[in-house]
Design a protein around this motif. Structure first.
Motif, PDB file in Angstrom:
ATOM      1  N   LYS A 112      31.071 106.575 115.451  1.00  0.00           N
ATOM      2  CA  LYS A 112      31.328 105.320 116.173  1.00  0.00           C
ATOM      3  C   LYS A 112      31.479 105.574 117.670  1.00  0.00           C
TER       4      LYS A 112
ATOM      5  N   THR B  41      28.060 106.508 119.127  1.00  0.00           N
ATOM      6  CA  THR B  41      27.216 105.304 119.206  1.00  0.00           C
ATOM      7  C   THR B  41      27.596 104.478 120.429  1.00  0.00           C
ATOM      8  N   GLN B  42      28.896 104.326 120.640  1.00  0.00           N
ATOM      9  CA  GLN B  42      29.383 103.532 121.775  1.00  0.00           C
ATOM     10  C   GLN B  42      28.925 104.137 123.106  1.00  0.00           C
TER      11      GLN B  42
ATOM     12  N   GLU C 295      25.209 103.385 123.529  1.00  0.00           N
ATOM     13  CA  GLU C 295      24.983 101.943 123.696  1.00  0.00           C
ATOM     14  C   GLU C 295      25.368 101.489 125.107  1.00  0.00           C
TER      15      GLU C 295
END
Length: 205
Positions: A24, A27-28, A31
């Motif tokens: 997570k 991914t952040q 992104e």
């Protein structure tokens, strides 16, 4: 966009990408990076990279994402992630849209840097100047841009990026309508009237 010191931008902090952090978190990070890169093209004003040093990985991606890039002769550009087991896939998005495919892929596959002159030759940067002229040359471009109407620049920049993603016929159809819309803007008429009257335009922005 500029930096101080010998590196323009080295990209992600690899300590943030260690296995100690979860998916997570990783991914952040990517992104947010993608959001920054895409926002540059969505901003209504031109964004200029003033590069004086090394731009690697996401730093190279940042240069490729800017509208204009001016580099000093000592600057270098690289996507060396492949050498540490993290292929520069997201930088590849910007590189693949700025450089010829085979040049971009050589950079991505080998991690070898491009010199400033090579970057200029392949279209990654707009201009290469001696280090002591970098500020002056970058400001010349800024000052020239600032003489134009802000609303016209915003329209033109948005239209340019929209048409780049379209096929030729669609792009011409869309830009034909934009030219007509441009004429209906106050600054569009002011510019034409000023030209005919041989005077400087007074932009409303």
């Amino acid at each position: 966009l500029a930096a101080e010191g010998p590196v323009f931008c080295s990209g992600h902090d690899l300590k943030e990408l260690s296995s100690e952090d979860d998916v997570k978190h990783h991914t952040q990070i990517f992104e947010i990076c993608a959001e920054v890169m895409t926002l540059i093209q969505k901003l209504p004003v031109p964004v200029i990279a003033k590069v004086n040093g090394l731009a690697t990985a996401a730093g190279c991606q940042l240069v490729a994402s800017c509208d204009i890039a001016v580099a000093s002769e000592k600057s270098q550009f690289a996507t060396p992630g492949v050498n540490i087991g993290l292929f520069c896939s997201t930088p590849g998005v910007a590189l693949g849209r700025s450089l010829p495919r085979k040049v971009a892929l050589e950079m991505l596959f080998t991690g070898e840097p491009l010199s400033a002159q090579e970057a200029l030759m392949h279209g990654l940067v707009s201009k290469v100047v001696p280090e002591d002229k970098l500020e002056e040359e970058t400001m010349k471009i800024c000052q020239k841009i600032c003489k134009s109407s802000k609303s016209i620049l915003a329209l033109g920049k948005a239209t340019f990026y929209r048409q780049m993603a379209q096929d030729l016929d669609t792009a011409y159809k869309m830009t034909t309508q934009v030219m007509v819309d441009n004429l209906s803007l106050r600054d569009g008429q002011e510019g034409i009237e000023a030209f005919i009257q041989k005077r400087k335009p007074v932009w409303s922005h």
